[in-house]
Design an enzyme around this catalytic site. Structure first.
Site, PDB file in Angstrom:
ATOM      1  CB  SER A  62      -0.912   0.029   1.230  1.00  0.00           C
ATOM      2  OG  SER A  62      -1.590  -1.190   1.371  1.00  0.00           O
TER       3      SER A  62
HETATM    4  N1  SAH Z   1      -0.910  -4.850   3.933  1.00  0.00           N
HETATM    5  C1  SAH Z   1      -0.122  -5.184   2.759  1.00  0.00           C
HETATM    6  C2  SAH Z   1      -0.770  -4.815   1.454  1.00  0.00           C
HETATM    7  C3  SAH Z   1      -1.889  -5.704   1.185  1.00  0.00           C
HETATM    8  S1  SAH Z   1      -2.426  -5.923  -0.478  1.00  0.00           S
HETATM    9  C4  SAH Z   1       1.257  -4.598   2.842  1.00  0.00           C
HETATM   10  O1  SAH Z   1       1.559  -3.866   3.812  1.00  0.00           O
HETATM   11  O2  SAH Z   1       2.053  -4.884   1.955  1.00  0.00           O
HETATM   12  C5  SAH Z   1      -3.800  -6.956  -0.051  1.00  0.00           C
HETATM   13  C6  SAH Z   1      -3.447  -8.360   0.333  1.00  0.00           C
HETATM   14  O3  SAH Z   1      -4.628  -8.970   0.818  1.00  0.00           O
HETATM   15  C7  SAH Z   1      -2.986  -9.217  -0.844  1.00  0.00           C
HETATM   16  O4  SAH Z   1      -1.734  -9.769  -0.561  1.00  0.00           O
HETATM   17  C8  SAH Z   1      -4.068 -10.285  -0.968  1.00  0.00           C
HETATM   18  O5  SAH Z   1      -3.577 -11.544  -1.361  1.00  0.00           O
HETATM   19  C9  SAH Z   1      -4.615 -10.333   0.453  1.00  0.00           C
HETATM   20  N2  SAH Z   1      -5.966 -10.865   0.618  1.00  0.00           N
HETATM   21  C10 SAH Z   1      -7.056 -10.693  -0.172  1.00  0.00           C
HETATM   22  N3  SAH Z   1      -8.118 -11.337   0.334  1.00  0.00           N
HETATM   23  C11 SAH Z   1      -7.706 -11.943   1.494  1.00  0.00           C
HETATM   24  C12 SAH Z   1      -8.329 -12.757   2.479  1.00  0.00           C
HETATM   25  N4  SAH Z   1      -9.605 -13.110   2.394  1.00  0.00           N
HETATM   26  N5  SAH Z   1      -7.584 -13.187   3.529  1.00  0.00           N
HETATM   27  C13 SAH Z   1      -6.276 -12.865   3.630  1.00  0.00           C
HETATM   28  N6  SAH Z   1      -5.633 -12.101   2.736  1.00  0.00           N
HETATM   29  C14 SAH Z   1      -6.320 -11.641   1.679  1.00  0.00           C
END
Ligand code: SAH
Length: 222
Positions: free
Chosen positions: A71
């Site tokens: 992000s």
């Molecule tokens: N917080 C992260 C950025 C997240 S991007 C950072 O600091 O880098 C969003 C992430 O959520 C992705 O890696 C995606 O695979 C994950 N995601 C999506 N749906 C999800 C779910 N139901 N449970 C766990 N992770 C999930």
């Protein structure tokens, strides 16, 4: 062998560029000094591929593979602020570990962090990184974040870093009384609204914080 400072990315250049990022976040309205300190001491360049390291202190989201992104620092700071501004939650659940950067920021501000990622490769990579950087109060689990850590509930804070159309009831059920849940709400392909929910007994107050763009929350694992 790299020395400790280099490994943690505390070389002069990266510390200077990191301070510029902190300045920018201040100008954009981030006020919480503890959050700004955490951004200043976290080596974001170690949470992206080496090829992107030189862009790590720009205030932008960057690709981390598998169609996912780390992000934008401003959004990380804004969400973290919303989670801790009225008191430090003891136990925080993060949905969507991704690179592990948001979890590293949280690890410096709250006692216990539980973070869940549905993509195995990202979960493994983030776990390794967080361990190497010595963030010992973070546990990483591969699973569907909506239900994966129900056994550890309730949480005083829940931070969702992928966008559901609407917040799943299972998540509200894991929020402690007095707890906060910060989530980008809405369909993908449109800007989503960043929302902070605050639980008081059976009541939830809802506070909108502006528009953001997140990858979708997806059910199941991969
Ligand atoms: N917080 C992260 C950025 C997240 S991007 C950072 O600091 O880098 C969003 C992430 O959520 C992705 O890696 C995606 O695979 C994950 N995601 C999506 N749906 C999800 C779910 N139901 N449970 C766990 N992770 C999930």
């Amino acid at each position: 062998m790299k020395d400790e400072n280099e490994r943690r990315g505390i070389g002069m250049t990266s510390q200077r560029t990191r301070e510029r990022l902190v300045q920018r976040l201040r100008q954009e309205g981030i006020r919480n000094e503890a959050v700004l300190n955490a951004v200043s001491s976290t080596p974001r360049h170690l949470f992206v591929d080496e090829a992107l390291a030189s862009r790590a202190y720009e205030d932008t989201a960057l690709p981390i593979g598998d169609g996912q992104t780390i992000s934008q620092p401003f959004v990380v700071a804004r969400m973290t602020e919303a989670l801790i501004d009225d008191g430090i939650p003891q136990r925080v659940l993060e949905l969507g570990t991704g690179s592990g950067y948001q979890a590293a920021i949280l690890a410096q501000l709250v006692p216990e962090v539980f973070t869940v990622e549905r993509i195995q490769r990202l979960a493994d990579q983030a776990r390794r990184r967080l361990r190497e950087l010595d963030y010992r109060n973070v546990r990483v689990r591969h699973g569907d974040g909506v239900t994966a850590w129900e056994g550890e509930a309730p949480f005083d804070g829940i931070l969702v870093t992928a966008a559901p159309r609407g917040v799943p009831q299972e998540l509200f059920a894991q929020l402690a009384d007095g707890g906060r849940l910060v989530v980008p709400e809405g369909p993908q392909g449109h800007p989503q609204e960043l929302v902070a929910y605050h639980r008081h007994g059976d009541e939830l107050s809802r506070h909108g914080m502006g528009l953001v763009n997140f990858v979708p929350l997806v059910g199941g694992t991969q």
